[in-house]
Motif scaffolding. Structure first.
Motif, PDB file in Angstrom:
ATOM      1  N   LEU A 384       0.836  -1.210   0.000  1.00  0.00           N
ATOM      2  CA  LEU A 384       0.000   0.000   0.000  1.00  0.00           C
ATOM      3  C   LEU A 384       0.863   1.249   0.000  1.00  0.00           C
ATOM      4  O   LEU A 384       0.583   2.212  -0.713  1.00  0.00           O
ATOM      5  CB  LEU A 384      -0.913  -0.005   1.228  1.00  0.00           C
ATOM      6  CG  LEU A 384      -2.045  -1.027   1.215  1.00  0.00           C
ATOM      7  CD1 LEU A 384      -2.609  -1.216   2.606  1.00  0.00           C
ATOM      8  CD2 LEU A 384      -3.132  -0.599   0.248  1.00  0.00           C
ATOM      9  N   LEU A 385       1.909   1.208   0.797  1.00  0.00           N
ATOM     10  CA  LEU A 385       2.781   2.381   0.866  1.00  0.00           C
ATOM     11  C   LEU A 385       3.458   2.614  -0.488  1.00  0.00           C
ATOM     12  O   LEU A 385       3.577   3.758  -0.946  1.00  0.00           O
ATOM     13  CB  LEU A 385       3.827   2.208   1.969  1.00  0.00           C
ATOM     14  CG  LEU A 385       3.277   2.149   3.397  1.00  0.00           C
ATOM     15  CD1 LEU A 385       4.398   1.902   4.398  1.00  0.00           C
ATOM     16  CD2 LEU A 385       2.518   3.417   3.760  1.00  0.00           C
ATOM     17  N   ASP A 387       2.229   1.907  -3.268  1.00  0.00           N
ATOM     18  CA  ASP A 387       1.221   2.432  -4.195  1.00  0.00           C
ATOM     19  C   ASP A 387       0.875   3.882  -3.879  1.00  0.00           C
ATOM     20  O   ASP A 387      -0.052   4.439  -4.464  1.00  0.00           O
ATOM     21  CB  ASP A 387      -0.064   1.602  -4.118  1.00  0.00           C
ATOM     22  CG  ASP A 387       0.143   0.214  -4.700  1.00  0.00           C
ATOM     23  OD1 ASP A 387       1.180   0.009  -5.365  1.00  0.00           O
ATOM     24  OD2 ASP A 387      -0.711  -0.657  -4.481  1.00  0.00           O
ATOM     25  N   ARG A 389      -0.057   5.130  -0.811  1.00  0.00           N
ATOM     26  CA  ARG A 389      -0.925   5.307   0.349  1.00  0.00           C
ATOM     27  C   ARG A 389      -0.127   5.896   1.512  1.00  0.00           C
ATOM     28  O   ARG A 389       1.037   5.529   1.695  1.00  0.00           O
ATOM     29  CB  ARG A 389      -1.405   3.910   0.698  1.00  0.00           C
ATOM     30  CG  ARG A 389      -2.595   3.699   1.542  1.00  0.00           C
ATOM     31  CD  ARG A 389      -3.835   4.376   1.240  1.00  0.00           C
ATOM     32  NE  ARG A 389      -4.849   3.564   0.594  1.00  0.00           N
ATOM     33  CZ  ARG A 389      -6.073   4.040   0.321  1.00  0.00           C
ATOM     34  NH1 ARG A 389      -6.377   5.273   0.610  1.00  0.00           N
ATOM     35  NH2 ARG A 389      -6.950   3.285  -0.256  1.00  0.00           N
ATOM     36  N   SER A 390      -0.718   6.770   2.266  1.00  0.00           N
ATOM     37  CA  SER A 390      -0.030   7.275   3.456  1.00  0.00           C
ATOM     38  C   SER A 390      -0.171   6.276   4.593  1.00  0.00           C
ATOM     39  O   SER A 390      -1.207   5.613   4.709  1.00  0.00           O
ATOM     40  CB  SER A 390      -0.666   8.579   3.928  1.00  0.00           C
ATOM     41  OG  SER A 390      -0.417   9.593   3.021  1.00  0.00           O
ATOM     42  N   ASP A 393      -3.213   6.472   6.769  1.00  0.00           N
ATOM     43  CA  ASP A 393      -4.496   5.981   6.262  1.00  0.00           C
ATOM     44  C   ASP A 393      -4.802   4.570   6.742  1.00  0.00           C
ATOM     45  O   ASP A 393      -5.859   4.032   6.451  1.00  0.00           O
ATOM     46  CB  ASP A 393      -4.481   5.966   4.727  1.00  0.00           C
ATOM     47  CG  ASP A 393      -4.566   7.367   4.140  1.00  0.00           C
ATOM     48  OD1 ASP A 393      -4.841   8.300   4.911  1.00  0.00           O
ATOM     49  OD2 ASP A 393      -4.355   7.508   2.919  1.00  0.00           O
ATOM     50  N   ILE A 394      -3.839   3.978   7.411  1.00  0.00           N
ATOM     51  CA  ILE A 394      -3.960   2.557   7.725  1.00  0.00           C
ATOM     52  C   ILE A 394      -4.096   2.339   9.226  1.00  0.00           C
ATOM     53  O   ILE A 394      -3.379   2.941  10.018  1.00  0.00           O
ATOM     54  CB  ILE A 394      -2.706   1.798   7.233  1.00  0.00           C
ATOM     55  CG1 ILE A 394      -2.540   2.032   5.728  1.00  0.00           C
ATOM     56  CG2 ILE A 394      -2.793   0.320   7.558  1.00  0.00           C
ATOM     57  CD1 ILE A 394      -1.217   1.574   5.179  1.00  0.00           C
ATOM     58  N   PRO A 631      -9.064   4.831   5.758  1.00  0.00           N
ATOM     59  CA  PRO A 631      -9.250   4.246   4.435  1.00  0.00           C
ATOM     60  C   PRO A 631      -8.976   2.743   4.417  1.00  0.00           C
ATOM     61  O   PRO A 631      -9.704   1.985   3.799  1.00  0.00           O
ATOM     62  CB  PRO A 631      -8.234   5.005   3.577  1.00  0.00           C
ATOM     63  CG  PRO A 631      -8.113   6.343   4.240  1.00  0.00           C
ATOM     64  CD  PRO A 631      -8.242   6.062   5.711  1.00  0.00           C
ATOM     65  N   VAL A 632      -7.932   2.321   5.102  1.00  0.00           N
ATOM     66  CA  VAL A 632      -7.601   0.895   5.110  1.00  0.00           C
ATOM     67  C   VAL A 632      -7.620   0.377   6.539  1.00  0.00           C
ATOM     68  O   VAL A 632      -6.965   0.935   7.414  1.00  0.00           O
ATOM     69  CB  VAL A 632      -6.197   0.641   4.519  1.00  0.00           C
ATOM     70  CG1 VAL A 632      -5.912  -0.848   4.483  1.00  0.00           C
ATOM     71  CG2 VAL A 632      -6.077   1.269   3.142  1.00  0.00           C
ATOM     72  N   GLU A 670     -12.371   2.245   2.624  1.00  0.00           N
ATOM     73  CA  GLU A 670     -12.180   1.685   1.282  1.00  0.00           C
ATOM     74  C   GLU A 670     -11.765   0.226   1.275  1.00  0.00           C
ATOM     75  O   GLU A 670     -12.233  -0.559   0.467  1.00  0.00           O
ATOM     76  CB  GLU A 670     -11.132   2.509   0.524  1.00  0.00           C
ATOM     77  CG  GLU A 670     -11.567   3.950   0.313  1.00  0.00           C
ATOM     78  CD  GLU A 670     -10.412   4.826  -0.139  1.00  0.00           C
ATOM     79  OE1 GLU A 670      -9.450   4.287  -0.722  1.00  0.00           O
ATOM     80  OE2 GLU A 670     -10.463   6.051   0.105  1.00  0.00           O
ATOM     81  N   GLU A 671     -10.821  -0.112   2.138  1.00  0.00           N
ATOM     82  CA  GLU A 671     -10.318  -1.481   2.114  1.00  0.00           C
ATOM     83  C   GLU A 671     -10.417  -2.079   3.511  1.00  0.00           C
ATOM     84  O   GLU A 671     -10.090  -1.431   4.495  1.00  0.00           O
ATOM     85  CB  GLU A 671      -8.846  -1.524   1.690  1.00  0.00           C
ATOM     86  CG  GLU A 671      -8.629  -1.243   0.219  1.00  0.00           C
ATOM     87  CD  GLU A 671      -7.156  -1.343  -0.151  1.00  0.00           C
ATOM     88  OE1 GLU A 671      -6.506  -2.337   0.240  1.00  0.00           O
ATOM     89  OE2 GLU A 671      -6.657  -0.421  -0.815  1.00  0.00           O
TER      90      GLU A 671
END
Length: 716
Positions: A384-385, A387, A389-390, A393-394, A631-632, A670-671
């Motif tokens: 994810l990172l 890609d 993603r911050s 966000d996780i 988000p995740v 989202e995920e």
DNA sequence: TGCCAGGTTATTTTT
DNA sequence: TAACCTGGCA
């Protein structure tokens, strides 16, 4: 500061709080401010469901706001709406559960309306209770300047009370520990149930201790009153008691509030609900909540409060807000499926409606063991990172702290930055409490808990020795007419201090004396001397206590600052904590207020957490994730025995576990990854773990199953 | 009485 | 990991 409600959730001396006497209008300047409130197009800024609730006519209302439906927004706009209808800010009481929620709510209201936070009457139940009792507590026999104890102090005091009643109680290992005794008593008070009932329902194996526990409870009660202490529960319990005892006071407050707004109503316990019902005698109350998110029944929360609200407030209008702005349709479908499996008759039916675009279905991930689960998550996070993603966000959610141990190791190894919101809070860390105990004792020498905590820090001094020394000091005090703290260094006391402890004892006592001098005028000098040149009483009138932050600085510079080094290997970081306490205290003008707030505020309000939110992955228990969104989201440990956790299953609390799972799932935007280890290696031989019943119950089309092969497969 | 080392055990935790 | 408990020793 006599008006109990002239405060916001944070005390900020820089913006002095104004209050308006009963029956008088606001000063002109205020009216001007009010007129400058921007006009808000409520209809345009809210959806139909929210709009209906926000513009509800006066009278009782119940707003059922599902997860992610804009609950806070609705509440905020409700306040703005009331103002636009000519309601004055001080006629609104806004009650929340947490300091965090109070802060956010008041902040958003201010943003929206431009009216400064402190004009509104808002805060947590406990804050409001505290202020109320400082004003009217005498009615029920509590002094104005009571000290609030935190959990640990309360347990210590209770232990004393227990030993007083039955010295041998704790020696029998079949008997509950102090913590459990405290829990039982507190639960009884919060649920307004007799101890006997609580034992029958929750602790049948302690049934035979009923009489004893009742005796403990009343001994504890007496001690608190005698020492001028109040525990958390007192803030609510005594508040209600005053309202019930003094009809004039009750009437005053009932008339004062034209609108009472309660957030997270599903987590109120019986005591809190009674408070609200009593204050809202004219049914001028709007309760906002979601019974599916009640996750604190173990602490007395009573989600039936929300179900029976309409009965207690006839004519209640019901509003449902179900449009969800947070999660993807796939996540919501899964969340709704969780609720479908709820036992029947559990609350209101509800279904979250999605409006966001489609995303990937949630994954169910089976890993070999904890380690494999951790490795999967780490690899996925790295993906994810990469890609873009911050990390912030996780989030990784779990049922119990220790479920995350392997994960922490794996994250550290992979150098993925993370923070973990662990159980220990800033003000409950031992060094913070150590330091504050000294100040507390200097402030209130009746506070023997504080004294014991301080004295027992010194090697060679344990509870027994400390007690003896304190007694000696008391005798000495009578003789010399000085203060108790001055007597600590009297010869007669010092000779009884164990040899190796003497230096520390004297240092400590001298620091205490410094603190005392900073806080209080010296006692009148003994008259018998006939000393004409003795300091004159005028000194006392001229005394100005030092500011709280100066007092704290004094304490750090004193004995403890050095002593700390001998206490902990990581004393530097602990020292930093103490220094940050000085900064924190600058906000407070007087010690009484600081001491009160310290106990009521938790880690949220420390400077520390203000620094925290960096770009890091967040690890947290589900309980602490409530109200947040990411988000995740990874939810780990979804196996029978872990989640639902074994003890809950044993006690038949599956429904609460399910709500907890629901809360967890609805954090995701989202995920969503739901994972569990198939084998437990924890303690002893490996055991097979079954998939959590919550996953088994889900329709198969709500998720995608991912079975991790031992070898790397595809992208992960 | 107090200390220390070693072992065990683990829900959750608004105030 | 950390907090807590226990038993043995000074």
């Amino acid at each position: 500061m006599d008006d109990p409600f002239s405060f916001s959730s944070q005390s900020t001396p820089s913006t002095p709080v104004k209050t308006y006497p009963e029956g008088e209008g606001a000063p002109v300047s205020w009216k001007t401010a009010f007129e400058s409130v921007p006009t808000i197009d409520f209809k345009a800024q809210l959806n139909a469901e929210q709009y209906a609730a926000v513009t509800a006519p006066a009278g009782p209302a119940l707003v059922l706001a599902g997860a992610g439906s804009g609950k806070t927004r609705t509440l905020t706009y409700r306040v703005a709406y009331l103002l636009s209808q000519g309601v004055q800010p001080w006629e609104i009481l806004l009650i929340t559960f947490t300091n965090k929620a109070a802060k956010e709510m008041l902040h958003r209201v201010e943003d929206l309306t431009g009216i400064p936070q402190h004009r509104f009457w808002g805060g947590t139940f406990h804050h409001i209770g505290q202020r109320f009792l400082r004003m009217h507590g005498q009615v029920v026999g509590i002094s104005k300047d009571f000290t609030i104890m935190d959990q640990g102090d309360a347990e210590a005091l209770l232990s004393d009370a227990v030993r007083e009643v039955d010295g041998a109680f704790f020696r029998n290992k079949d008997n509950p520990k102090a913590k459990v005794v405290a829990e039982i008593i507190s639960y009884a008070r919060n649920t307004l149930k007799p101890i006997k009932t609580v034992l029958d329902e929750k602790y049948p194996y302690f049934k035979n201790l009923c009489q004893l526990l009742q005796a403990f409870a009343s001994a504890y009660e007496q001690r608190k009153r005698k020492q001028g202490m109040a525990d958390y529960d007192d803030l609510l319990e005594l508040w209600l008691k005053v309202l019930e005892t003094d009809k004039a006071v009750a009437a005053e407050f009932q008339g004062r509030f034209k609108h009472i707004l309660v957030d997270e109503y599903q987590d109120t316990n019986r005591l809190q609900a009674s408070l609200i019902d009593t204050l809202a005698a004219n049914h001028q109350v709007m309760a906002v909540g979601d019974d599916a998110q009640c996750i604190y029944t173990w602490r007395g929360a009573h989600f039936e409060n929300i179900v029976t609200f309409p009965n207690r407030h006839p004519g209640t209008q019901l509003f449902k807000i179900e449009t969800n702005y947070r999660s993807s349709p796939q996540i919501l479908e899964l969340a709704n499926a969780v609720l479908v499996n709820q036992a029947q008759n559990e609350g209101y039916s509800k279904e979250l409606r999605a409006i966001l675009p489609n995303k990937q279905k949630p994954y169910v991930v089976q890993a070999m063991d904890n380690r494999a689960q951790a490795q999967f998550i780490v690899r996925r996070i790295q993906g994810l990172l990469n890609d873009g993603r911050s990390a912030r966000d996780i989030a990784i959610l779990y049922r119990a702290h220790y479920h995350a141990m392997d994960l922490q190791m794996e994250l550290s190894r992979s150098q993925i930055p993370y923070i973990i919101t662990s159980g220990v809070r800033f003000f409950e860390q031992s060094h913070v409490k150590d330091l504050m105990s000294q100040i507390r004792f200097a402030w209130n020498p009746q506070d023997t808990i504080a004294f014991f905590r301080t004295a027992c820090l010194i090697p060679k001094i344990g509870p027994k020795t400390a007690e003896r020394l304190l007694e000696l000091a008391h005798k000495e005090k009578l003789k010399t007419q000085g203060t108790l703290i001055q007597s600590l260094t009297a010869e007669a006391v010092v000779v009884k201090v164990p040899l190796e402890a003497k230096d520390d004892w004297v240092d400590m006592s001298l620091t205490l004396q410094n603190l005392e001098e900073a806080l209080r005028p010296p006692p009148p000098p003994p008259i018998s001397d006939g000393d004409l040149f003795a300091p004159k009483p005028t000194n006392q009138a001229a005394f100005i206590p030092k500011a709280p932050h100066e007092v704290i600085a004094l304490a750090i510079e004193g004995w403890y600052g050095d002593f700390l080094r001998t206490l902990h290997p990581n004393w530097t970081s602990r020292r930093d904590d103490l220094d940050s306490l000085v900064g924190f205290a600058e906000r407070y003008a007087d010690m009484a207020e600081l001491l009160g707030q310290l106990v009521l505020l938790n880690s949220e309000s420390t400077d520390r957490s203000a620094e925290e939110p960096g770009d890091v992955v967040r690890l947290t228990t589900i309980h602490q994730s409530k109200g947040l969104e990411f988000p995740v989201v990874f939810i780990i440990g979804l196996a029978e025995g872990l989640f639902p956790i074994k003890r809950a299953v044993d006690e038949g609390n599956i429904e609460e576990e399910r709500r907890l799972f629901y809360v967890a799932v609805t954090r995701a935007m989202e995920e969503l990854y739901l994972s569990y280890p198939m084998v437990s290696l924890q303690g002893g031989p490996p055991t097979r773990l079954e998939m959590s019943c919550f996953l088994q119950e889900l329709p198969e089309n709500t998720y995608e199953l991912l079975h991790l092969a031992p070898v790397k497969m595809g992208r992960w």
